[in-house]
Every structure is written in C-alpha cells, then in structure tokens.
Enzyme design. Structure first.
Site, short mmCIF file in Angstrom:
data_model
loop_
_atom_site.label_atom_id
_atom_site.label_comp_id
_atom_site.label_asym_id
_atom_site.label_seq_id
_atom_site.Cartn_x
_atom_site.Cartn_y
_atom_site.Cartn_z
N GLU A 185 4.77 -4.45 -0.05
CA GLU A 185 4.14 -3.95 -1.28
C GLU A 185 5.06 -2.98 -2.00
OE1 GLU A 185 -0.44 -4.57 0.24
OE2 GLU A 185 0.53 -2.65 0.54
N ASN B 37 -1.62 0.49 -3.71
CA ASN B 37 -2.59 0.91 -2.70
C ASN B 37 -3.48 2.06 -3.12
OD1 ASN B 37 -2.06 -0.86 -0.39
ND2 ASN B 37 0.02 -0.08 -0.68
N THR C 183 -2.65 -12.97 -0.19
CA THR C 183 -3.52 -11.94 -0.78
C THR C 183 -2.68 -11.12 -1.76
OG1 THR C 183 -3.19 -10.54 1.15
CG2 THR C 183 -5.23 -11.81 1.06
N THR D 197 -2.80 -8.36 5.45
CA THR D 197 -2.84 -8.64 6.87
C THR D 197 -1.72 -9.63 7.12
OG1 THR D 197 -5.16 -8.25 7.45
CG2 THR D 197 -4.09 -10.10 8.53
N LYS E 46 1.76 -15.15 5.79
CA LYS E 46 1.33 -14.32 4.66
C LYS E 46 1.40 -12.87 5.12
CE LYS E 46 -2.00 -12.28 4.02
NZ LYS E 46 -3.18 -11.43 3.78
N SER F 36 -8.95 1.82 -9.72
CA SER F 36 -9.19 2.52 -10.99
C SER F 36 -8.91 1.60 -12.16
CB SER F 36 -8.32 3.77 -11.07
OG SER F 36 -6.97 3.45 -10.88
#
Lengths: 413, 413
Positions: free
Chosen positions: B285, B408, B158, B195, B184, B413
């Site tokens: 991330e 995140n 993802t 996840t 993942k 936007s």
C-alpha cells in the site's frame, strides 16, 4: 525543531522550583549549528546519589556505555548533555569523545571523571568534536543557577515541539521533598532525529542502590509503556539523582527501596515519570491524537503488555486512529499477531465507553454515532478484554499521520 | 481497489497456460457490492493432493479454521474464495457460514465437504451471508474453464493495484510439469483492507504429506520473508494443490519430499513462491520503492532473519527510503533494537554497492553522491554484515509513504 507546536501540548506549564543541591547552565558550543544552545550542564555541588536506566539497544551510543560504566561508583557531580550529535556508531572516536568530555567536565566542576554522566542526541555516525566542550564548561559551571529547569528542558530539544518539565512534592519523615524532571523526545525514537532523554532530580537523601530500585520499578509503567513508532534509539537515557539536601531539614537517609517511609515519595516519583513519559508521546512526531490502550483479562500482566504494545505499534491501528476510524478489526488483528494467548470468542473491545465487540462478534448494541464521537476526541481510550485471566497493562501511543512520514522522509529534500 | 497502479508493478505478464486437472470460474455473488466479481471457484475434477500454510494469528478467520480442519484428509476437490467479507471475528455465525459455503460447494461439485477449501478477504466482523454462494456455485462449476488464471487473480483483489500471477515448468521423470499460481495482497496485511492469499496448482503427481513438506520449506524464504507494515492478517492463506495429471504422461507418483526426482520441481516451486511474494511487496500500500535487505555474519540464519525483519519493519527506515535518504543511522538503530547479538564495532552497512559504514563508524571512503544515486533507484538493496558468524537471511519490504497513511487512514472520510 519543528515550527508548529503539537496540538497535544500541555495547555499550561508548572512553576518549576529551584531544587537544593543542583544548578544548571546552558551554552552554545557549536556542536552542529552556530549560535544555537546545544549543551546543558547539571552540577551537584555535593556528591549526589545516582540511578540510571538505558536503551536496550545492542548498539548503544558511546555516552550510554560511559554512563553504564560509571553507575556502579554511585556518585554524580556533573551531567553533560548535548544536542546536535548523538556520538553513536562512532567507534573508537566515540570513546575518545566521551573520555575527553568527562575530563573537561571533571576539571570544570572539580570532581573525578567517574562522577560525570553524559548524554548526546542528534546526528548518528558523525564524530563528535569534544574539544568544543572544553571551552564552555568552566564558564557554565561558574554561571549555573538552580531556577533553570525550563531553559534546561529547551536546551535538549531536537524534533520536540515543546519543552517537557514536571515537578512533584512528597513527605519523608515529615520533611517536604521536591522532585523535578525534564525530558526530551518526539519519537520512541530514532538516531538522526530524536532520542528519549530524561533527567530527574530530588533533594531527598536516598542511597544509590535504593534509588536504582525505585527507578527500575518506576520505568515499567511510564517510559517503558509509551511508544511512538516502535523504533528504539541507541541513546535512550533516564537518570535519577538525589542531592540529599533534605537531610538539612531532618530527613534521615533512606538506605533501602522497601523502606516504608518511601511510600509517598514512590507515588510522587512514579506520577512524575508517567507525566514526563506521556509528554513525550503527546509530542510524537506528527501526532494529532493520543491513544491509551488498556488490556485486561490476559494470562499475566506481562502478556497483557505484549498485547497492548502490539496494538500500540500497529501501523494499521495508528493510521485508523489518524483517520478517526473506529476500526476494531485492526485491534483484533493486532491482538492476534501478538503471539500471546487469545480466544477470538472471548474478546471484547471498547472505544471510550462504547463496547464495539463482544464474544468474538460485533456488539449488537454498538452505535456507530457514539463511536465516531469518541474517535473525534483528542484523547482516545481503547480497552481490550481477553477474557482469559487477571493480567492487565496500559500503554500509550499516538496516531500515525502523513506528517510523521513528512518529518521522517522529507526532511532531506 | 486503488485507481492508480503501483509504479513497481510488473512491466509485463507471463502467458498463463491452462493446467491439466483444474478449472476455474468467477461470479458476482453480491457479497458486499452489487455487480462486482467477488467469488472464485477452483474445481479439481479428480481429487487433488493438498497442502496449506496459514496465518500465525491467534485470532484466525473462520475459513482458516475450516481449512486447517480439512487438511489432514489430504484431498481437495473445490476451493471457494470470496472478497468483500473476511468472515473473521464473526463468532458462531462465522462457523455457520463456512459450513454452509462448504455444503453449497460440495453439492455444486459433487464431493464431500471435507474436500472443500475456503478463503475470504474483506471486511472483518461483519457476518458473511453464505446463502449468496448457493445461487452461483452450480453455474460456476458448469462454466469453469482451465485458461482462466488472470481472471482468477483479478477476482480476489482488494486494495491490490494489479493482479499477481506466475508460472513455472519443471521436469520429473522426464515429464514436463507445470506450476501456476495466483496471489493477492497489498499489505502484510490487515483486516478490512487486505490479506495475503495465494493459490498454487501443479499437475505433478505428489502425495499430500510430501506436498505439505515442500510448501512448509518453500514459504520461509518467500512469503514469510516479505513485510509491508508488520501487520499480520487474520486470514493469510497459502495453498498448494497437485492434480496428478502428469501421471498420464508417465510421471510416477512422488511419495516423499526428499525424493531426489523432486530437485528440479523444488527449484521451480520455490522460484514461483518468491515471484508471487515479491509481487505482493511491490504492490504494498502506497509503495514507491522496493527494498531488499540482506543480513550476513549473524550468529545463525534465524538471528539474521530477526535482524533483517527488524530493519524491514522499522517505520523510520521505511520513511527514510521514501525520502531517498541513505540514513544508515536508522539501520544501526534497527539492528540494535532487534534483540539479536550485534557488536557495533564490527558492523558494516551497504546501500547498493556503496559501503557507508564499517567497523562501527562511517566508512571514510563513503561517497554521498554514489549513495544518493542508489536511493533514487526503484529497487534498493541494503546489506548489513554483523561480523559475528555465518548466519544469513534476505527479506523484502517497501517504503512507507504518505500514500500508505492516506489509504489506511483516509478511506473512511
């Protein structure tokens, strides 16, 4: 100190009246920077009753240890607060520094060292040169005045973008009592950058054990219900002093926290504590939005608070708020990870008055436009009902922005 | 999927051998996007033994509930994994979707529905249209091949910036066993964005209860010792399958996890689990740095892990790492807030091999230049000794960067 004031800062400040029995002064002792105000002295000309609650950290600062040791004596004559150095993780040197500061303050004020209270905020791990206090405290004591609250609030700022003050009045025995408070803090909060400190003073005549009970009860729904980043300082300190000056107006001494004459005072005190605590959150490092999280329907109030704090401390919830994203999936995630009982199929979630999820599913009547309007607000109410019991709790936090990362990650570069 | 690959990505990938007894295929079922590979089917042509560990969330996804219910049967014939929709917080519709997916997979593969395992990752709260699987699973079963591991790893990504694969070999009864895995995850991790999923397959012949014990023991120092942001998904799933194909080479069936013939296998399995878990952290991330936190001298191993995770999850520690700031004051703060026993005056802290603090104070021999050099590294080892007992633990995390907030917070936007 940050250059730009938080957009969530108060639009106006209250007039802070002098409060009988306490005087204050500030000075530049050169703790870390030259010519910067970095010490606050509060003096109680007559012995004041005293209460305190402190960080739950297992590695508290030397001043926290010092205050905890003095508290059973129940008498305060002086408070010394410095910024620039937290005197935390300074080992034996830290204890020497608190002892020397207390000695200097006791000499300046003319009291016993166990009537002195200390707080320090700033760099951690650096020995604090307490000899610098000796040169300034005598002068400060001579110059201290009553109408000095905003200046006192400014003197203890670190990464704060605005000073935090509040005042309330209450009636005891038909006598008007004043309660004034100052606070500092811009995170929940870490060494080296920030720490939550708050000092509240009333002219009511209340004995120390009763004062301690009032403070212990008041801290739960106020300072213990706010979080900026889940990080707890080694130095967090909240103290409440009662000068007893209202006795001159005929207030007879309060001996117990459950005295029914305290009802109005309790309301005013708790309201002031909440006001100061929310001012801290609204100055959260990098904050652009304030979030009020109410959890209901939990098995107990304690469980509700665990769930509410799990939501409030979730980086993914906080970044979603920063992005004005009504991401209720992340609320579900935070409820689920809290460890408290939750039944997916009974969960309901609101942003403002918009119910976005109900019975374990997206609300079929959920309006993306309405929810987006809520997320654009400066103050965002989030409500979660667990559908299990009667427990409720409300906590407050701010969003997690790139500015938070910049303040805490870039400042050395 | 992110456009730029994490700087912490592996410099090279292992050759992933086919593994006897399992075949895989991927397809674009149009779960969320058109023409994007979003379904993975793993097929075991003969019944495989199966073990699984899942999220501790109290609000788990429908596939997690489904897998937990099937696990006691102990037999796997098919695994269906989709991205694009997490089938979490979807109420009754979620259970209908898992039932329909299992029915489609059972028909395609020719097995019972309780021999099917499911995992979903993607948007939370949106009903999953499981009818889309019916059209593709039959074809996938026909086309599935063994040498398909990298493609399988890619199909379940993802926000991952690189696919995560690993392979090991071990000896049982003199027979060479292979263990392959994919994972993942790019956070610890949240609905709507990520996840943690991992599927590991071996050709060893090991019964399900023994396999479950091996997996339960292996997950502690691997997947349960990594954190990106302290946020736990509703969908985290780690499964281990044993096809038993090595029986053809003379490996006699393993009936118990404490069978001494498993020593080499355990080492290889645990090493692979750690490899995959660290690949997840290294793709955290916005991550630019990886931090290995080792706590020693705790009262117990469990206490050491609590302290290590308190450090690893502290936003202020993680932003300091992002800023290449050897801010050991924040380590002290995180130790102190963990709630575990700590004695400030016994604490010692290292960045790399540089001891920065000892006996509750800054190390007098501490070199700022040496420490800065450590902080500039891609991989930063942090060691904390509590000086209280024999407990130790190691956990891994990444730094907290503006990019994390952007991923995140800005993505809508």
């Amino acid at each position: 100190m940050s250059s730009s004031v938080s957009p969530l800062a108060p639009k106006s400040y209250p007039d802070m009246p002098a409060l009988r029995g306490v005087r204050m002064a500030t000075a530049a002792a050169g703790i870390k920077y030259k010519n910067r105000t970095d010490v606050l002295l509060m003096v109680f000309d007559k012995p004041a009753a005293v209460a305190g609650v402190f960080t739950r950290s297992k590695c508290p600062s030397a001043p926290v240890d010092f205050c905890r040791a003095n508290l059973p004596h129940g008498v305060a004559r002086a408070v010394v607060v410095n910024s620039g150095n937290a005197n935390a993780f300074t080992g034996v040197k830290g204890r020497s520094a608190t002892a020397l500061t207390a000695k200097s303050a006791a000499e300046a004020v003319g009291c016993s060292e166990n009537e002195v209270y200390l707080a320090s905020t700033g760099v951690i791990g650096e020995p604090l040169d307490a000899t610098k206090f000796a040169g300034v405290l005598g002068n400060m004591h001579a110059q201290a005045i009553g109408a000095f609250w905003p200046e006192a609030a400014k003197a203890i700022m670190t990464t704060d973008t605005y000073p935090k003050v509040g005042t309330r009045t209450a009636q005891i025995d038909g006598v008007t009592i004043t309660i004034n408070g100052i606070a500092k803090g811009a995170g929940m909060i870490a060494p080296d950058m920030a720490t939550m400190l708050s000092f509240v003073v009333t002219d009511a005549d209340i004995v120390s054990p009763a004062l301690q009970s009032l403070l212990a009860a008041g801290v739960g729904p106020s300072f213990n219900s706010v979080t900026v980043d889940s990080d707890t300082s080694t130095s967090d300190t909240l103290m409440l002093f009662a000068t007893g000056a209202a006795a001159h107006d005929g207030q007879s001494r309060i001996e117990a926290a459950d005295d029914p004459r305290l009802e109005d005072f309790k309301t005013a005190l708790n309201d002031l504590l909440k006001d100061l605590a929310l001012q801290v959150v609204r100055d959260g490092e990098g904050a652009r939005k304030m979030v009020e999280i109410t959890v209901s329907g939990a098995e107990s109030d304690a469980a509700a608070k665990v769930v509410a704090l799990s939501i409030a401390n979730s980086p993914l919830v906080k970044t979603a708020v920063a992005g004005e994203d009504a991401n209720w999936g992340r609320i579900v995630m935070a409820v689920g990870k809290s460890g408290e009982m939750a039944d997916r199929d009974r969960l309901a979630i609101w942003f403002g008055n918009v119910r976005v999820a109900v019975n374990g599913e997206r609300d079929p009547d959920y309006s993306e436009a309405q929810t987006s309007a809520v997320m654009k607000q400066e103050d965002i109410p989030v409500k979660v009902d667990l559908g299990l019991g009667e427990g409720t709790a409300t906590v407050w936090t701010c969003d997690l922005t790139k500015e938070y990362v910049a303040i805490n990650g870039d400042y050395r570069s």
